[in-house]
Scaffold this motif. Structure first.
Motif, mmCIF file in Angstrom:
data_model
loop_
_atom_site.group_PDB
_atom_site.id
_atom_site.type_symbol
_atom_site.label_atom_id
_atom_site.label_comp_id
_atom_site.label_asym_id
_atom_site.label_seq_id
_atom_site.Cartn_x
_atom_site.Cartn_y
_atom_site.Cartn_z
ATOM 1 N N ILE A 70 0.884 -1.168 0.000
ATOM 2 C CA ILE A 70 0.000 0.000 0.000
ATOM 3 C C ILE A 70 0.920 1.216 0.000
ATOM 4 N N ILE A 71 1.172 1.762 -1.174
ATOM 5 C CA ILE A 71 2.153 2.837 -1.322
ATOM 6 C C ILE A 71 1.451 4.185 -1.296
ATOM 7 N N PHE A 72 1.777 5.014 -0.302
ATOM 8 C CA PHE A 72 1.219 6.357 -0.189
ATOM 9 C C PHE A 72 2.361 7.365 -0.214
ATOM 10 N N LYS A 73 2.365 8.223 -1.222
ATOM 11 C CA LYS A 73 3.432 9.219 -1.399
ATOM 12 C C LYS A 73 4.815 8.557 -1.381
ATOM 13 N N GLY A 74 4.906 7.399 -2.024
ATOM 14 C CA GLY A 74 6.188 6.716 -2.163
ATOM 15 C C GLY A 74 6.584 5.829 -1.007
ATOM 16 N N GLU A 75 5.778 5.805 0.074
ATOM 17 C CA GLU A 75 6.109 4.997 1.247
ATOM 18 C C GLU A 75 5.086 3.868 1.409
ATOM 19 N N ASP A 76 5.571 2.678 1.785
ATOM 20 C CA ASP A 76 4.693 1.529 1.991
ATOM 21 C C ASP A 76 4.080 1.614 3.389
ATOM 22 N N LEU A 77 2.757 1.884 3.456
ATOM 23 C CA LEU A 77 2.093 2.035 4.758
ATOM 24 C C LEU A 77 2.083 0.743 5.555
#
Length: 323
Positions: A70-77
């Motif tokens: 789950i990638i949000f703004k390049g980071e995996d939540l």
């Protein structure tokens, strides 16, 4: 050029049940870009809300097995712990739930509850209250100052939903997840809530992931659409392209089930059967037993993901064939 905000990458979610695992979401991939409305549509039990809750990390604790990213703004939540997710929720991703009365505390005023979220950003109480009033005006709350001092039970369903939208927008999140936001509302209030969401999208450039089973909402507000069935995203693309030329048999049948303008157009069509409960994963299309066009290989081979156009894909053995 679209800028990616959220990406689900081969997301699968299985719930532990008495007889093993229940496949709630299977190999779902999609992208939500900044400032757009992405609608996820399907019948009840298709996994739409599970997808939404997984983004917020609000699934039942310890009762699920998750694969994918789950990638949000390049980071995996999925790598974030509880404390890190607390900083994401509300501040960067907001969520509107189906029933606002369940989400609001009955013993505090609605204005106080919205102000509580704003105070997390270390502003003084008077400034927080002023922002509450302005937010209530943004969501077209009548008599904003008076309503801010009301308790949840003193407001109508439409007003409570306005409070929830104001609360979710209070910290200017980049992504707003709306899980069936108009389910319990009448048609007139539903239209008002839709207009509010469209205006707020334009004003704040907020991306919206809209979870719904109502194609009317999708046609009114969405930029792109994903059709889910039995935990899988079977078709996805530009909303105008899919409405003009639905490709997957399930999408076509959903379109045929939409209300007609006149009685002369005949009775509403229905889809025979119901969404299956998948406890044992096996090859084959999950829609095969309800599909009027099913082929022999639909029951024993996983359907391929076919790109109908650059931004339109369909998961079906029949894609490209005459059905």
């Amino acid at each position: 050029m679209n800028e990616e905000l959220l990406r689900l990458d081969h997301l699968s979610i299985d719930y532990k049940v008495k007889d093993g695992y229940l496949s709630a979401v299977n190999d779902v991939s999609c992208v939500v870009n900044k400032g757009e409305v992405f609608a996820i549509v399907g019948e009840s039990g298709c996994g739409k809300s599970t997808v939404a809750h997984s983004v917020m990390n609000l699934l039942p604790d310890g009762n699920e097995e998750i694969k994918g990213k789950i990638i949000f703004k390049g980071e995996d939540l999925r790598r974030y712990g509880p404390k890190e997710m607390e900083n994401i929720r509300g501040k960067e991703i907001g969520m509107i739930f189906q029933n606002p009365l369940d989400s609001l505390n009955p013993v505090y005023t609605v204005g106080g509850q919205v102000a509580e979220a704003i105070l997390l950003d270390k502003v003084d109480k008077q400034e927080a209250w002023n922002r509450v009033i302005n937010l209530f005006k943004d969501v077209k709350m009548p008599d904003a100052e008076e309503r801010a001092n009301s308790f949840p039970h003193e407001l109508s369903g439409g007003m409570r939903q306005r409070v929830m939208i104001a609360m979710m927008l209070s910290r200017n999140p980049e992504l707003l997840i709306a899980d069936e936001p108009t389910t319990a509302l009448d048609v007139t209030i539903e239209a008002q809530i839709l207009d509010i969401m469209k205006e707020l999208k334009e004003k704040f450039n907020t991306a919206i992931m809209l979870i719904t089973h109502n194609f009317g909402l999708v046609a009114e507000i969405a930029d792109r659409i994903g059709i889910m069935y039995a935990g899988e995203m079977v078709e996805s693309g530009d909303v105008f392209e899919i409405f003009a030329a639905p490709t997957h048999p399930y999408t076509r049948l959903l379109m045929e089930a939409l209300p007609r303008k006149t009685k002369a157009e005949g009775r509403l069509k229905t889809i025979e059967g119901s969404v299956p409960r998948i406890t044992k994963k096996k090859p084959g299309c999950r829609f095969a037993n309800r599909c009027p066009y099913a082929l022999t290989n639909c029951y024993c081979e996983d359907p391929p993901v076919v790109h109908v156009s650059e931004n339109h894909f369909c998961r079906c053995h029949l894609t490209g064939k005459e059905a």
